[in-house]
Enzyme design. Structure first.
Site, short mmCIF file in Angstrom:
data_model
loop_
_atom_site.label_atom_id
_atom_site.label_comp_id
_atom_site.label_asym_id
_atom_site.label_seq_id
_atom_site.Cartn_x
_atom_site.Cartn_y
_atom_site.Cartn_z
N HIS A 237 0.85 -1.19 0.00
CA HIS A 237 0.00 0.00 0.00
C HIS A 237 0.89 1.24 0.00
CE1 HIS A 237 -3.34 2.53 0.29
NE2 HIS A 237 -3.94 2.09 1.38
N TYR A 242 -0.95 7.19 3.30
CA TYR A 242 -0.40 6.35 4.35
C TYR A 242 1.13 6.36 4.25
CZ TYR A 242 -5.27 5.20 4.97
OH TYR A 242 -6.62 5.30 5.18
N ARG A 412 -16.62 -0.43 -3.42
CA ARG A 412 -17.97 -0.11 -2.92
C ARG A 412 -19.07 -0.76 -3.75
NH1 ARG A 412 -17.23 6.30 -1.20
NH2 ARG A 412 -15.21 5.99 -0.18
#
Length: 443
Positions: A237, A242, A412
């Site tokens: 990631h 992040y 989603r």
């Protein structure tokens, strides 16, 4: 009556499970080599792993693990994850990427996040992951895991807790399992908070050089454990603000050691993480990297002052990925600064993926590209990847309509429509195999 009397060519027990469930393989095209089969439903081989179609479940944080620091089950996947991810696997996806999983305890976004830092194959984290992976495999899908570290975005309460008060993110203190004194980043101080004030986020402290080196090793340890648990694909990631993204961007990386300053130094963490992971996983295991292709800060005062991570940066990084051992570039965007200016529309990230794929192709490289973001319709998903299979000359390709990606990732939309793959096959007129238990409702 003997159990053998229940066996048939269609209904056989899935291997590797202590209970009976049929070995399903829903979502696989019955005639994958037929020229009429859309690329979306053609197999995709990456190193030694072959996906039955080009449809992937993007990693989605669900904040549903044990947050108790004193529990051996802290951060361990559980029955919820089998129900959630296993259901998507049973409904025909090619690859399920398990949600962002922290390589260190302070790398979690929230105390309820998934983690894989406990050493050994007898840990609760390992056993929980293995159970999820085994079920995904039983349904004919491949399993991936996204390994990450939240950096300065860590130690926040689970979003669905803060949503109750409609306050947005709320930082987690020790009373709810948080770690306010150990939130970290490439740079530290109040000005490095993701959001100002004393409600939403903690001020990070700056990581020492040796701590960064330890994080690199932590990624490798988690990757090795993941493969031992049966995971087929590892994803790093490096997006959405992040820790890895924080190192890539001059907006958040103000270091003066070997991990800061020049582009070469800022991407060093990616180079080292990929190298250490490649050293401990089989050669045949695919390695993915998710990035934010742009931070959407062009023209912003903060970018004028320090520079930012842009499409030019991503293009330069993309060209280096083959030597880093990265097989697949998962293209997202944004998330590293609160002043980003982005107006999401149907193709806003798809176009970014297409641009990077074109650069990769023009350089004669074979890094695959994934498109993610607001993909909801079967026809649109099909157009994104149509012609990506070089062995098939399509009318679209001959007409100069280049594919934007080699695979699509949905998140989603799968929450809204878990059977999306089956619905997409019907809309695109693709005959596919059906999961045994659901077949009578799908015929």
């Amino acid at each position: 009556m003997g159990s053998s009397e229940f066996q048939s060519p269609r209904v056989i027990k899935a291997a590797g499970l202590p209970y009976f469930t049929p070995a399903n393989n829903g979502g696989a095209a019955l005639n994958p080599e037929d020229p009429s089969t859309p690329t979306l439903f053609r197999p995709l081989t990456i190193r030694d792993v072959t996906l039955k179609n080009r449809i992937m479940v993007a990693p989605m944080c669900t904040y549903s693990t044990n947050p108790d620091p004193s529990s051996p089950a802290i951060g361990a996947l559980n029955d919820f994850h089998i129900a959630h991810l296993g259901h998507l696997a049973s409904k025909g996806v090619g690859l399920v990427i398990i949600e962002a999983t922290a390589v260190q305890p302070n790398g979690r976004i929230s105390p309820n996040d998934s983690g894989l830092w406990q050493e050994g194959t007898d840990s609760e984290q390992f056993k929980g992951l293995q159970r999820v992976v085994n079920f995904i495999h039983s349904q004919g899908a491949k399993a991936g895991i996204q390994l990450g570290h939240a950096g300065r975005k860590a130690s926040a309460v689970a979003p669905w807790l803060s949503w109750e008060g409609k306050k947005g993110s709320i930082r987690a203190d020790e009373s709810v399992g948080g770690w306010p004194s150990n939130v970290v980043g490439p740079a530290g101080g109040e000005e490095q908070k993701w959001a100002p004030g004393n409600v939403k986020y903690w001020a990070p402290r700056e990581l020492s050089t040796s701590e960064v080196e330890e994080i690199v090793q932590a990624f490798a340890r988690s990757a090795k454990l993941a493969v031992q648990a049966g995971v087929d694909v590892i994803e790093i990631h490096g997006a959405h603000g992040y820790l890895v993204h924080q190192f890539l961007s001059p907006v958040t990386n103000h270091r003066t050691d070997k991990y800061g300053g020049s582009f070469k130094n800022r991407i060093r963490i990616v180079q080292e993480i990929t190298a250490t992971i490649r050293a401990v996983i089989p050669d045949g295991t695919p390695l993915f990297l998710r990035i934010s292709a742009t931070e959407w800060l062009e023209g912003n005062p903060v970018a004028e002052k320090t520079g930012s991570w842009t499409m030019d940066s991503s293009t330069e990084l993309a060209k280096l990925l083959p030597e880093f051992g990265v097989d697949f570039l998962d293209v997202s965007s944004g998330g590293n600064h609160r002043d980003q200016k982005v107006e999401p529309h149907g193709n806003y990230q798809i176009d970014l993926a297409g641009q990077l794929r074109k650069v990769i192709q023009q350089a004669g490289q074979k890094t695959l590209v994934g498109a993610v973001g607001l993909i909801t319709e079967a026809e649109a998903a099909g157009q994104i990847v149509q012609g990506a299979d070089e062995a098939v000359a399509t009318e679209e390709l001959l007409a100069g309509q280049e594919p934007k990606a080699d695979a699509v990732l949905l998140a989603r939309q799968f929450l809204r429509e878990p059977e999306w793959v089956l619905t997409a096959a019907r809309k695109l007129n693709v005959p596919i195999s059906l999961p045994v238990q659901f077949a009578r409702g799908l015929l």
